[in-house]
Design a protein around this motif. Structure first.
Motif, PDB file in Angstrom:
ATOM      1  N   THR A 228     -48.897 -21.706   3.894  1.00  0.00           N
ATOM      2  CA  THR A 228     -48.937 -23.003   2.750  1.00  0.00           C
ATOM      3  C   THR A 228     -50.466 -22.242   2.043  1.00  0.00           C
ATOM      4  OG1 THR A 228     -50.664 -24.109   4.115  1.00  0.00           O
ATOM      5  CG2 THR A 228     -47.847 -25.085   4.009  1.00  0.00           C
ATOM      6  N   THR A 230     -53.138 -23.408  -0.899  1.00  0.00           N
ATOM      7  CA  THR A 230     -53.900 -24.432  -1.088  1.00  0.00           C
ATOM      8  C   THR A 230     -54.860 -24.963  -1.767  1.00  0.00           C
ATOM      9  OG1 THR A 230     -53.198 -26.530   0.981  1.00  0.00           O
ATOM     10  CG2 THR A 230     -54.966 -26.397  -0.271  1.00  0.00           C
ATOM     11  N   PHE A 245     -56.201 -29.734 -11.321  1.00  0.00           N
ATOM     12  CA  PHE A 245     -54.919 -29.753 -10.630  1.00  0.00           C
ATOM     13  C   PHE A 245     -55.253 -29.271  -9.127  1.00  0.00           C
ATOM     14  CE2 PHE A 245     -54.273 -25.555 -11.815  1.00  0.00           C
ATOM     15  CZ  PHE A 245     -53.538 -24.758 -10.488  1.00  0.00           C
ATOM     16  N   ASN A 246     -54.266 -29.629  -8.496  1.00  0.00           N
ATOM     17  CA  ASN A 246     -54.961 -29.923  -6.673  1.00  0.00           C
ATOM     18  C   ASN A 246     -52.985 -30.029  -6.181  1.00  0.00           C
ATOM     19  OD1 ASN A 246     -54.562 -32.313  -6.529  1.00  0.00           O
ATOM     20  ND2 ASN A 246     -56.394 -33.099  -6.967  1.00  0.00           N
ATOM     21  N   GLY A 247     -53.239 -29.197  -4.485  1.00  0.00           N
ATOM     22  CA  GLY A 247     -52.358 -30.003  -4.012  1.00  0.00           C
ATOM     23  C   GLY A 247     -51.718 -28.437  -3.700  1.00  0.00           C
ATOM     24  N   PHE A 248     -51.161 -28.200  -2.698  1.00  0.00           N
ATOM     25  CA  PHE A 248     -50.328 -27.200  -2.320  1.00  0.00           C
ATOM     26  C   PHE A 248     -48.801 -27.243  -2.505  1.00  0.00           C
ATOM     27  CE2 PHE A 248     -49.363 -30.226   0.789  1.00  0.00           C
ATOM     28  CZ  PHE A 248     -47.586 -30.255   1.048  1.00  0.00           C
TER      29      PHE A 248
END
Length: 250
Positions: A228, A230, A245-248
């Motif tokens: 993953t 991130t 932006f953010n997330g993985f």
């Protein structure tokens, strides 16, 4: 005193001569390793003009330079050019050059790619032209020839094209300059990247970006155990428009 300086001068001269001479002895070994690696691991036609080795320009490290790389796909994208690059520079500790290839792979710590042209293509059937690595043979316990532990890397003066035939999406990235450095651990690593490029995007013949200038600084966590990636911190702009932006990605 003059004799001491003379001795020091002779020692330095011998040292410089050794640094100049060693590459001529080892270049054929490096060339063989590169060719063996591509034959064993890559399902595509890989060509390059030459492989050179320098111990002076990057001392105390060694620098291997691959010039005019060309990768051409096999089926189902037969004879289509996947990647070209004017030069690829690889840095490593000098001691890595004296390893027996059959014992353990060469560890590369820095990569620099200049004037690369990359085409990523996905057909209507879902086939991708970047799927060029041969599957690993579980019965083969030998190393592949290279081990990557990148402290820093950069891509300069490059361009990328992405074509998805299934939904008629096209992305053109030009004037691409991207760099990063990493802090690696066994499980979680941190990648600090900076990117700058001009981007055009069209979907089903509708244009959404037209040669827009984009910059992005991103700090990314890489969980190598769970695969993953991130986004921790990022700051970017499309022209003068702020982008966050953010997330993985898994």
């Amino acid at each position: 005193m003059k004799k001491i300086f003379k001795i020091i001068g002779i020692i330095l001269l011998i040292f410089v001569v050794i640094l100049i001479a060693i590459p001529f002895v080892l270049e054929s070994k490096i060339d063989t390793i590169v060719k063996n690696y591509t034959d064993k691991n890559i399902n595509a036609k890989v060509e390059f003009d030459d492989v050179s080795l320098s111990l002076i320009s990057s001392f105390p490290n060694a620098k291997v330079t691959i010039r005019n790389l060309n990768i051409t796909n096999n089926e189902p994208f037969k004879d289509e050019t996947f990647t070209t690059a004017k030069s690829i520079g690889l840095k490593m500790a000098i001691k890595e050059l004296f390893k027996n290839q059959n014992d353990e792979p060469i560890a590369i710590t820095s990569v620099a790619i200049d004037e690369a042209l990359i085409t990523l293509k996905e057909s209507k059937t879902g086939a991708t032209n970047w799927d060029i690595f041969k599957p690993e043979d579980s019965s083969d316990n030998t190393e592949s020839g290279f081990k990557i532990n990148i402290e820093d890397y950069k891509i300069t003066n490059s361009a990328l094209t992405y074509i998805a035939e299934s939904n008629n999406t096209t992305v053109y990235v030009t004037n691409l300059n991207h760099s990063g450095n990493a802090l690696f651990t066994d499980i979680v690593s941190e990648l600090d990247t900076k990117s700058e490029a001009d981007v055009s995007l069209s979907i089903d013949n509708a244009s959404y970006l037209e040669n827009n200038h984009i910059t992005l600084d991103a700090l990314i966590d890489l969980n190598l155990k769970e695969n993953t990636y991130t986004f921790k911190e990022n700051k970017g702009f499309i022209n003068q428009l702020p982008l966050e932006f953010n997330g993985f990605v898994s």
